[in-house]
Design a protein around this motif. Structure first.
Motif, PDB file in Angstrom:
ATOM      1  N   PRO A   1       0.825  -1.211   0.000  1.00 42.66           N
ATOM      2  CA  PRO A   1       0.000   0.000   0.000  1.00 42.66           C
ATOM      3  C   PRO A   1       0.861   1.264   0.000  1.00 42.66           C
ATOM      4  O   PRO A   1       1.920   1.287   0.579  1.00 42.66           O
ATOM      5  CB  PRO A   1      -0.806  -0.102   1.283  1.00 42.66           C
ATOM      6  CG  PRO A   1      -0.751  -1.532   1.684  1.00 42.66           C
ATOM      7  CD  PRO A   1       0.502  -2.088   1.097  1.00 42.66           C
ATOM      8  N   GLY A   2       0.338   2.307  -0.624  1.00 47.72           N
ATOM      9  CA  GLY A   2       1.053   3.559  -0.711  1.00 47.72           C
ATOM     10  C   GLY A   2       0.534   4.616   0.238  1.00 47.72           C
ATOM     11  O   GLY A   2       0.753   5.797   0.026  1.00 47.72           O
ATOM     12  N   SER A   3      -0.155   4.203   1.303  1.00 49.77           N
ATOM     13  CA  SER A   3      -0.708   5.146   2.260  1.00 49.77           C
ATOM     14  C   SER A   3      -0.093   4.942   3.646  1.00 49.77           C
ATOM     15  O   SER A   3      -0.105   3.823   4.186  1.00 49.77           O
ATOM     16  CB  SER A   3      -2.228   4.970   2.353  1.00 49.77           C
ATOM     17  OG  SER A   3      -2.733   5.662   3.470  1.00 49.77           O
ATOM     18  N   ILE A   8       0.119   2.467   9.278  1.00 51.77           N
ATOM     19  CA  ILE A   8       0.030   2.691  10.729  1.00 51.77           C
ATOM     20  C   ILE A   8      -1.125   1.892  11.321  1.00 51.77           C
ATOM     21  O   ILE A   8      -0.991   1.290  12.394  1.00 51.77           O
ATOM     22  CB  ILE A   8      -0.068   4.193  11.053  1.00 51.77           C
ATOM     23  CG1 ILE A   8       1.291   4.851  10.773  1.00 51.77           C
ATOM     24  CG2 ILE A   8      -0.501   4.415  12.505  1.00 51.77           C
ATOM     25  CD1 ILE A   8       1.366   6.321  10.998  1.00 51.77           C
ATOM     26  N   ALA A   9      -2.245   1.837  10.616  1.00 56.89           N
ATOM     27  CA  ALA A   9      -3.376   1.033  11.091  1.00 56.89           C
ATOM     28  C   ALA A   9      -2.976  -0.443  11.192  1.00 56.89           C
ATOM     29  O   ALA A   9      -3.306  -1.123  12.175  1.00 56.89           O
ATOM     30  CB  ALA A   9      -4.573   1.200  10.167  1.00 56.89           C
ATOM     31  N   ALA A  10      -2.245  -0.921  10.212  1.00 56.68           N
ATOM     32  CA  ALA A  10      -1.782  -2.310  10.238  1.00 56.68           C
ATOM     33  C   ALA A  10      -0.806  -2.532  11.389  1.00 56.68           C
ATOM     34  O   ALA A  10      -0.869  -3.556  12.091  1.00 56.68           O
ATOM     35  CB  ALA A  10      -1.124  -2.668   8.910  1.00 56.68           C
ATOM     36  N   LEU A  11       0.058  -1.578  11.600  1.00 57.80           N
ATOM     37  CA  LEU A  11       1.021  -1.669  12.694  1.00 57.80           C
ATOM     38  C   LEU A  11       0.299  -1.717  14.042  1.00 57.80           C
ATOM     39  O   LEU A  11       0.655  -2.495  14.923  1.00 57.80           O
ATOM     40  CB  LEU A  11       1.986  -0.484  12.636  1.00 57.80           C
ATOM     41  CG  LEU A  11       3.184  -0.521  13.568  1.00 57.80           C
ATOM     42  CD1 LEU A  11       4.147  -1.622  13.149  1.00 57.80           C
ATOM     43  CD2 LEU A  11       3.899   0.820  13.547  1.00 57.80           C
ATOM     44  N   LYS A  29       9.296  -2.566   6.098  1.00 58.96           N
ATOM     45  CA  LYS A  29       8.546  -2.888   4.873  1.00 58.96           C
ATOM     46  C   LYS A  29       7.663  -1.710   4.475  1.00 58.96           C
ATOM     47  O   LYS A  29       7.520  -1.398   3.290  1.00 58.96           O
ATOM     48  CB  LYS A  29       7.698  -4.137   5.081  1.00 58.96           C
ATOM     49  CG  LYS A  29       8.505  -5.405   5.123  1.00 58.96           C
ATOM     50  CD  LYS A  29       7.618  -6.614   5.338  1.00 58.96           C
ATOM     51  CE  LYS A  29       8.456  -7.873   5.452  1.00 58.96           C
ATOM     52  NZ  LYS A  29       7.635  -9.054   5.736  1.00 58.96           N
ATOM     53  N   ALA A  30       7.068  -1.063   5.462  1.00 55.99           N
ATOM     54  CA  ALA A  30       6.217   0.101   5.183  1.00 55.99           C
ATOM     55  C   ALA A  30       7.025   1.199   4.510  1.00 55.99           C
ATOM     56  O   ALA A  30       6.583   1.789   3.515  1.00 55.99           O
ATOM     57  CB  ALA A  30       5.589   0.612   6.479  1.00 55.99           C
ATOM     58  N   MET A  31       8.206   1.478   5.033  1.00 55.54           N
ATOM     59  CA  MET A  31       9.039   2.534   4.466  1.00 55.54           C
ATOM     60  C   MET A  31       9.442   2.208   3.030  1.00 55.54           C
ATOM     61  O   MET A  31       9.427   3.080   2.166  1.00 55.54           O
ATOM     62  CB  MET A  31      10.270   2.775   5.343  1.00 55.54           C
ATOM     63  CG  MET A  31       9.908   3.355   6.696  1.00 55.54           C
ATOM     64  SD  MET A  31      11.259   3.754   7.839  1.00 55.54           S
ATOM     65  CE  MET A  31      12.581   2.734   7.399  1.00 55.54           C
ATOM     66  N   GLN A  32       9.772   0.941   2.773  1.00 53.57           N
ATOM     67  CA  GLN A  32      10.136   0.528   1.409  1.00 53.57           C
ATOM     68  C   GLN A  32       8.948   0.669   0.462  1.00 53.57           C
ATOM     69  O   GLN A  32       9.086   1.179  -0.656  1.00 53.57           O
ATOM     70  CB  GLN A  32      10.635  -0.915   1.416  1.00 53.57           C
ATOM     71  CG  GLN A  32      11.961  -1.100   2.098  1.00 53.57           C
ATOM     72  CD  GLN A  32      12.294  -2.565   2.352  1.00 53.57           C
ATOM     73  OE1 GLN A  32      11.516  -3.457   2.037  1.00 53.57           O
ATOM     74  NE2 GLN A  32      13.451  -2.799   2.942  1.00 53.57           N
ATOM     75  N   ARG A  36       8.512   3.221  -2.799  1.00 53.69           N
ATOM     76  CA  ARG A  36       8.169   2.743  -4.149  1.00 53.69           C
ATOM     77  C   ARG A  36       6.957   3.475  -4.712  1.00 53.69           C
ATOM     78  O   ARG A  36       6.850   3.677  -5.914  1.00 53.69           O
ATOM     79  CB  ARG A  36       7.875   1.237  -4.131  1.00 53.69           C
ATOM     80  CG  ARG A  36       9.103   0.368  -4.177  1.00 53.69           C
ATOM     81  CD  ARG A  36       8.766  -1.079  -4.486  1.00 53.69           C
ATOM     82  NE  ARG A  36       7.727  -1.640  -3.652  1.00 53.69           N
ATOM     83  CZ  ARG A  36       7.907  -2.251  -2.475  1.00 53.69           C
ATOM     84  NH1 ARG A  36       9.122  -2.361  -1.988  1.00 53.69           N
ATOM     85  NH2 ARG A  36       6.891  -2.745  -1.804  1.00 53.69           N
ATOM     86  N   HIS A  37       6.034   3.856  -3.835  1.00 54.95           N
ATOM     87  CA  HIS A  37       4.810   4.537  -4.267  1.00 54.95           C
ATOM     88  C   HIS A  37       4.943   6.067  -4.243  1.00 54.95           C
ATOM     89  O   HIS A  37       3.965   6.781  -4.453  1.00 54.95           O
ATOM     90  CB  HIS A  37       3.631   4.119  -3.384  1.00 54.95           C
ATOM     91  CG  HIS A  37       3.159   2.722  -3.649  1.00 54.95           C
ATOM     92  ND1 HIS A  37       3.685   1.640  -2.994  1.00 54.95           N
ATOM     93  CD2 HIS A  37       2.238   2.244  -4.517  1.00 54.95           C
ATOM     94  CE1 HIS A  37       3.089   0.541  -3.429  1.00 54.95           C
ATOM     95  NE2 HIS A  37       2.219   0.874  -4.358  1.00 54.95           N
ATOM     96  N   GLY A  38       6.149   6.556  -3.978  1.00 52.17           N
ATOM     97  CA  GLY A  38       6.376   7.997  -3.966  1.00 52.17           C
ATOM     98  C   GLY A  38       5.723   8.709  -2.790  1.00 52.17           C
ATOM     99  O   GLY A  38       5.417   9.896  -2.871  1.00 52.17           O
ATOM    100  N   ALA A  39       5.527   7.992  -1.703  1.00 51.89           N
ATOM    101  CA  ALA A  39       4.862   8.586  -0.533  1.00 51.89           C
ATOM    102  C   ALA A  39       5.734   8.508   0.718  1.00 51.89           C
ATOM    103  O   ALA A  39       5.235   8.505   1.835  1.00 51.89           O
ATOM    104  CB  ALA A  39       3.532   7.877  -0.285  1.00 51.89           C
ATOM    105  N   ALA A  40       7.049   8.448   0.521  1.00 58.94           N
ATOM    106  CA  ALA A  40       7.966   8.322   1.650  1.00 58.94           C
ATOM    107  C   ALA A  40       7.904   9.560   2.549  1.00 58.94           C
ATOM    108  O   ALA A  40       7.702  10.678   2.082  1.00 58.94           O
ATOM    109  CB  ALA A  40       9.386   8.124   1.143  1.00 58.94           C
ATOM    110  N   LEU A  41       8.071   9.321   3.846  1.00 57.56           N
ATOM    111  CA  LEU A  41       8.103  10.411   4.825  1.00 57.56           C
ATOM    112  C   LEU A  41       9.537  10.633   5.301  1.00 57.56           C
ATOM    113  O   LEU A  41      10.362   9.728   5.242  1.00 57.56           O
ATOM    114  CB  LEU A  41       7.237  10.061   6.040  1.00 57.56           C
ATOM    115  CG  LEU A  41       5.740   9.895   5.829  1.00 57.56           C
ATOM    116  CD1 LEU A  41       5.065   9.591   7.164  1.00 57.56           C
ATOM    117  CD2 LEU A  41       5.131  11.132   5.206  1.00 57.56           C
TER     118      LEU A  41
END
Length: 162
Positions: A1-3, A8-11, A29-32, A36-41
Motif C-alpha cells: 500500500p502507498g498510504s 500505521i493502522a496495520a502496525l 517494509k512500510a518505508m520501502q 516505491r509509491h512515492g509517498a515516503a516520509l
C-alpha cells in the motif's frame, strides 16, 4: 500500500502481539513500500507520527517501533558522521520528550546508544532525560550500568552509579 495511514493502522493491529522485532520489520517494509509509491516520509514526519500513536492511541509498542525503524532515515552512515548523527538523535529525543512522548524519546535514545555506545554525551542526555522523568528507577539503573560499561573512564558515570 502507498498510504501511511494504512501502514500505521496495520502496525497498530499487529502490535497487539507485542513482538518488537516483528513491528520494526513491518515498519521497514512500510518505508520501502511508501518509497516505491512515492509517498515516503522524512525522519521528522515519522517521529511526529510515532508521537501521535503514543499520545492518541496509547500504543507504546507501535510508537517505539516507528521511532526505532526510522532512526537513521535521512542521515549519513554512522561510521562516517558520528557527530552529526549523535546531534540529530539527541535533538530528536529532546523534541519527542518536549512533545510529551517519553516512549518515542526512549526509543530514540536506545537506538542511538546501540549505534554509538561510546559517546559520553549521548549517555548524559539519556540519563538527564530519565532524571527529569523520575518514573523508572530500573531504567535509570540500566542506563548507568550501560554508561559505566561503555565509558569506563568517565568519572561522573561512576559517581552517579555509586
Amino acid at each position: 500500500p502507498g498510504s501511511v495511514d494504512i501502514w500505521i493502522a496495520a502496525l497498530l493491529q499487529v502490535s497487539e502481539d507485542d513482538d518488537p522485532v516483528k513491528l520494526v520489520t513491518m515498519m521497514e517494509k512500510a518505508m520501502q513500500s511508501l518509497e516505491r509509491h512515492g509517498a515516503a516520509l522524512s525522519r521528522d514526519a515519522w517521529q511526529k507520527r510515532a508521537c501521535e500513536v503514543e499520545k492518541k492511541n496509547g500504543n507504546l509498542s507501535a510508537a517505539r517501533a516507528i521511532a526505532t525503524a526510522t532512526l537513521a532515515l535521512g542521515l549519513p552512515p554512522v561510521a562516517k558522521k558520528k557527530k552529526e548523527c549523535r546531534k540529530a538523535w539527541t535533538l530528536d529525543a529532546e523534541r519527542a520528550a518536549a512533545e510529551g512522548c517519553p516512549t518515542v524519546a526512549r526509543a530514540i535514545f536506545d537506538g542511538a546508544l546501540e549505534r554509538l555506545p561510546a559517546r559520553k554525551t549521548l549517555w548524559l542526555a539519556a540519563i538527564q532525560f530519565e532524571r527529569q522523568r523520575l518514573d523508572s528507577p530500573e531504567r535509570m539503573g540500566a542506563l548507568l550500568d550501560g554508561a559505566v560499561k561503555h565509558c569506563p573512564r568517565v568519572t561522573v558515570f561512576w559517581l552517579m552509579f555509586a
